[in-house]
Design a protein around this motif. Structure first.
Motif, PDB file in Angstrom:
ATOM      1  N   GLY A  68      12.477  -1.362  -3.322  1.00  0.00           N
ATOM      2  CA  GLY A  68      11.890  -2.693  -3.310  1.00  0.00           C
ATOM      3  C   GLY A  68      10.958  -3.286  -2.032  1.00  0.00           C
ATOM      4  O   GLY A  68      10.325  -4.115  -2.101  1.00  0.00           O
ATOM      5  N   ALA A  69      10.980  -2.116  -1.022  1.00  0.00           N
ATOM      6  CA  ALA A  69      10.350  -2.659   0.150  1.00  0.00           C
ATOM      7  C   ALA A  69       8.685  -2.619  -0.329  1.00  0.00           C
ATOM      8  O   ALA A  69       8.169  -1.938  -0.904  1.00  0.00           O
ATOM      9  N   ARG A  70       7.873  -3.426   0.441  1.00  0.00           N
ATOM     10  CA  ARG A  70       6.593  -3.531   0.348  1.00  0.00           C
ATOM     11  C   ARG A  70       5.740  -2.956   1.551  1.00  0.00           C
ATOM     12  O   ARG A  70       6.453  -3.167   2.648  1.00  0.00           O
ATOM     13  N   VAL A  71       4.607  -2.647   1.701  1.00  0.00           N
ATOM     14  CA  VAL A  71       3.903  -2.206   2.602  1.00  0.00           C
ATOM     15  C   VAL A  71       2.542  -2.870   2.827  1.00  0.00           C
ATOM     16  O   VAL A  71       1.928  -3.379   2.253  1.00  0.00           O
ATOM     17  N   VAL A  72       2.443  -3.352   4.282  1.00  0.00           N
ATOM     18  CA  VAL A  72       1.254  -3.811   4.779  1.00  0.00           C
ATOM     19  C   VAL A  72       0.501  -2.800   5.717  1.00  0.00           C
ATOM     20  O   VAL A  72       1.095  -2.119   6.379  1.00  0.00           O
ATOM     21  N   VAL A  73      -0.501  -2.602   5.217  1.00  0.00           N
ATOM     22  CA  VAL A  73      -1.491  -1.470   5.952  1.00  0.00           C
ATOM     23  C   VAL A  73      -2.193  -2.037   7.229  1.00  0.00           C
ATOM     24  O   VAL A  73      -2.771  -3.215   6.917  1.00  0.00           O
TER      25      VAL A  73
ATOM     26  N   ALA B 164      -4.705   4.060   0.074  1.00  0.00           N
ATOM     27  CA  ALA B 164      -3.424   3.353   0.474  1.00  0.00           C
ATOM     28  C   ALA B 164      -3.668   1.972  -0.698  1.00  0.00           C
ATOM     29  O   ALA B 164      -2.581   1.701  -1.128  1.00  0.00           O
ATOM     30  N   LEU B 165      -4.633   1.563  -1.226  1.00  0.00           N
ATOM     31  CA  LEU B 165      -4.831   0.790  -2.309  1.00  0.00           C
ATOM     32  C   LEU B 165      -4.054   1.034  -3.696  1.00  0.00           C
ATOM     33  O   LEU B 165      -3.087   0.720  -4.337  1.00  0.00           O
ATOM     34  N   HIS B 166      -4.472   2.438  -3.828  1.00  0.00           N
ATOM     35  CA  HIS B 166      -3.818   2.907  -5.084  1.00  0.00           C
ATOM     36  C   HIS B 166      -2.638   3.548  -4.961  1.00  0.00           C
ATOM     37  O   HIS B 166      -1.790   4.155  -5.783  1.00  0.00           O
ATOM     38  N   ALA B 167      -2.150   3.477  -3.395  1.00  0.00           N
ATOM     39  CA  ALA B 167      -0.781   4.220  -3.356  1.00  0.00           C
ATOM     40  C   ALA B 167       0.126   2.980  -3.553  1.00  0.00           C
ATOM     41  O   ALA B 167       1.560   3.238  -3.546  1.00  0.00           O
ATOM     42  N   GLY B 168      -0.102   1.809  -3.671  1.00  0.00           N
ATOM     43  CA  GLY B 168       0.570   0.668  -4.013  1.00  0.00           C
ATOM     44  C   GLY B 168       0.721  -0.494  -2.694  1.00  0.00           C
ATOM     45  O   GLY B 168       1.854  -1.094  -2.707  1.00  0.00           O
ATOM     46  N   ALA B 169      -0.060   0.076  -1.711  1.00  0.00           N
ATOM     47  CA  ALA B 169       0.058  -1.047  -0.677  1.00  0.00           C
ATOM     48  C   ALA B 169      -0.239  -2.638  -1.232  1.00  0.00           C
ATOM     49  O   ALA B 169      -0.962  -2.708  -1.990  1.00  0.00           O
ATOM     50  N   SER B 170       0.544  -3.616  -0.503  1.00  0.00           N
ATOM     51  CA  SER B 170       0.370  -5.015  -0.827  1.00  0.00           C
ATOM     52  C   SER B 170      -0.376  -5.800   0.060  1.00  0.00           C
ATOM     53  O   SER B 170      -0.710  -6.908  -0.147  1.00  0.00           O
ATOM     54  N   GLY B 171      -0.851  -5.320   1.309  1.00  0.00           N
ATOM     55  CA  GLY B 171      -1.513  -5.992   2.111  1.00  0.00           C
ATOM     56  C   GLY B 171      -2.434  -5.078   3.148  1.00  0.00           C
ATOM     57  O   GLY B 171      -1.972  -3.892   3.063  1.00  0.00           O
ATOM     58  N   PHE B 172      -3.542  -5.445   3.274  1.00  0.00           N
ATOM     59  CA  PHE B 172      -4.366  -4.567   4.313  1.00  0.00           C
ATOM     60  C   PHE B 172      -5.047  -5.626   5.401  1.00  0.00           C
ATOM     61  O   PHE B 172      -5.621  -6.652   5.124  1.00  0.00           O
TER      62      PHE B 172
ATOM     63  N   GLY C 203       6.573 -11.705  -1.901  1.00  0.00           N
ATOM     64  CA  GLY C 203       6.209 -11.046  -3.203  1.00  0.00           C
ATOM     65  C   GLY C 203       4.584 -11.340  -3.459  1.00  0.00           C
ATOM     66  O   GLY C 203       4.287 -10.825  -4.425  1.00  0.00           O
ATOM     67  N   ASP C 204       3.819 -12.179  -2.669  1.00  0.00           N
ATOM     68  CA  ASP C 204       2.585 -12.133  -2.712  1.00  0.00           C
ATOM     69  C   ASP C 204       1.777 -10.985  -1.903  1.00  0.00           C
ATOM     70  O   ASP C 204       2.312 -10.037  -1.683  1.00  0.00           O
ATOM     71  N   ALA C 205       0.492 -10.764  -2.183  1.00  0.00           N
ATOM     72  CA  ALA C 205      -0.243 -10.051  -1.417  1.00  0.00           C
ATOM     73  C   ALA C 205      -1.495 -10.415  -0.831  1.00  0.00           C
ATOM     74  O   ALA C 205      -1.852 -11.623  -0.834  1.00  0.00           O
ATOM     75  N   LEU C 206      -1.811  -9.672   0.447  1.00  0.00           N
ATOM     76  CA  LEU C 206      -2.943 -10.347   1.107  1.00  0.00           C
ATOM     77  C   LEU C 206      -3.976  -9.054   1.889  1.00  0.00           C
ATOM     78  O   LEU C 206      -3.276  -7.984   2.089  1.00  0.00           O
ATOM     79  N   ILE C 207      -5.169  -9.498   1.691  1.00  0.00           N
ATOM     80  CA  ILE C 207      -6.187  -8.629   1.916  1.00  0.00           C
ATOM     81  C   ILE C 207      -6.867  -9.460   2.981  1.00  0.00           C
ATOM     82  O   ILE C 207      -7.664 -10.314   2.609  1.00  0.00           O
TER      83      ILE C 207
ATOM     84  N   ALA D  21      -0.036 -12.100 -14.864  1.00  0.00           N
ATOM     85  CA  ALA D  21       0.472 -11.714 -16.175  1.00  0.00           C
ATOM     86  C   ALA D  21      -0.382 -11.335 -17.303  1.00  0.00           C
ATOM     87  O   ALA D  21      -0.175 -10.364 -17.987  1.00  0.00           O
ATOM     88  N   LYS D  22      -1.448 -12.146 -17.342  1.00  0.00           N
ATOM     89  CA  LYS D  22      -2.378 -11.828 -18.288  1.00  0.00           C
ATOM     90  C   LYS D  22      -2.995 -10.425 -18.184  1.00  0.00           C
ATOM     91  O   LYS D  22      -3.506 -10.079 -19.045  1.00  0.00           O
ATOM     92  N   LEU D  23      -3.310 -10.284 -17.011  1.00  0.00           N
ATOM     93  CA  LEU D  23      -4.170  -9.044 -16.766  1.00  0.00           C
ATOM     94  C   LEU D  23      -3.338  -7.723 -16.398  1.00  0.00           C
ATOM     95  O   LEU D  23      -3.797  -6.743 -15.979  1.00  0.00           O
ATOM     96  N   ASP D  24      -2.092  -7.873 -16.425  1.00  0.00           N
ATOM     97  CA  ASP D  24      -1.221  -6.980 -16.327  1.00  0.00           C
ATOM     98  C   ASP D  24      -1.279  -6.172 -14.782  1.00  0.00           C
ATOM     99  O   ASP D  24      -1.298  -4.906 -15.043  1.00  0.00           O
ATOM    100  N   ALA D  25      -1.435  -7.037 -13.883  1.00  0.00           N
ATOM    101  CA  ALA D  25      -1.706  -6.670 -12.418  1.00  0.00           C
ATOM    102  C   ALA D  25      -0.752  -6.815 -11.686  1.00  0.00           C
ATOM    103  O   ALA D  25       0.404  -7.512 -11.688  1.00  0.00           O
ATOM    104  N   ARG D  26      -0.100  -5.489 -10.968  1.00  0.00           N
ATOM    105  CA  ARG D  26       0.900  -5.316 -10.154  1.00  0.00           C
ATOM    106  C   ARG D  26       1.077  -6.661  -9.195  1.00  0.00           C
ATOM    107  O   ARG D  26       1.976  -7.147  -8.889  1.00  0.00           O
ATOM    108  N   ASP D  27      -0.224  -6.721  -8.530  1.00  0.00           N
ATOM    109  CA  ASP D  27      -0.119  -7.730  -7.306  1.00  0.00           C
ATOM    110  C   ASP D  27      -1.546  -8.216  -7.107  1.00  0.00           C
ATOM    111  O   ASP D  27      -2.388  -7.945  -7.892  1.00  0.00           O
TER     112      ASP D  27
END
Length: 225
Positions: free
Chosen positions: A83-88, A101-109, A129-133, A202-208
């Motif tokens: 469940g760990a999340r990654v900030v690049v 990294a975007l496609h590898a699942g990073a949640s922040g850049f 649980g949010d993401a930030l770029i 939810a509507k767009l079935d987006a991970r984050d």
């Protein structure tokens, strides 16, 4: 009978092959009450091992490291069950790495020349649980997308089924705005902005939030202009 629970600090692993970078981040994190460094890694393989050993919540990940690089480490960590999340943490000349990294699942850049306080804020955002770029990274990602032929042929249907207001929010998220900035731009509360983002996920079935940026681009809502 109600009872209060003490919030546990966010457990952070620092992964960077430059000791000075890790030291700077560790020193500033040590001064915060809600974050704690539970491990340091000089390469991706060490980062993966530390996440499994420490149960870290967030990994602050450099992309260019010897051996297992940050992209592969991000892929392994986000595909795992921790469940760990990654900030690049990246630099301006890392476009291809950021895209990977975007496609590898990073949640922040984030970019390395950002203020340390901003980096700390990003760790908190991602841990929640949010993401930030960072907006500067968002602009470069969009430029990267425009240079890839497959992006121009992406199905626009991915942004169908949303309201006009949700489309406005998606456009602003696609430009790299935070919930607070979206709220200010649309004259709504931060809580309402967050609700719109949650609905979009939810509507767009987006991970984050990172995937919302891709969808906003593919739908033609944002451009390099």
């Amino acid at each position: 009978m109600s009872h209060t629970t003490v919030e546990q600090p966010v457990r952070v692993v620092l992964a960077d092959d430059q000791p000075l970078v890790r030291t700077a981040l560790r020193m500033v994190i040590t001064d915060t009450a809600d974050l704690v460094v539970v491990g340091e890694a000089a390469n991706g393989a060490e980062a993966v091992r530390l996440v499994e050993e420490t149960g870290a919540d967030v990994v602050v990940m450099d992309l260019r490291m010897p051996g297992t690089d940050g992209i592969e480490a991000t892929r392994i960590i986000t595909a795992g069950t921790t469940g760990a999340r990654v900030v690049v943490l990246t630099t301006f000349d890392d476009d291809d790495h950021v895209y990977g990294a975007l496609h590898a699942g990073a949640s922040g850049f984030l970019v390395k020349d950002m203020a340390l306080d901003d980096i700390l804020s990003a760790v908190r955002v991602v841990a929640s649980g949010d993401a930030l770029i960072a907006p500067s990274v968002t602009r470069r990602l969009i430029k990267e997308f425009t240079g890839r032929p497959r992006a121009t042929a992406a199905p626009r249907r991915r942004a169908e089924g949303i309201t006009d207001r949700e489309r406005e929010v998606l456009t602003l998220v696609g430009r790299g705005l935070s919930n607070a900035e979206v709220a200010a731009a649309l004259h709504i509360s931060i809580a309402t902005a967050k609700t719109y983002v949650t609905r979009l996920l939810a509507k767009l079935d987006a991970r984050d939030r990172v995937q919302l940026v891709i969808i906003a681009y593919e739908a033609g809502l944002v451009s390099t202009g």
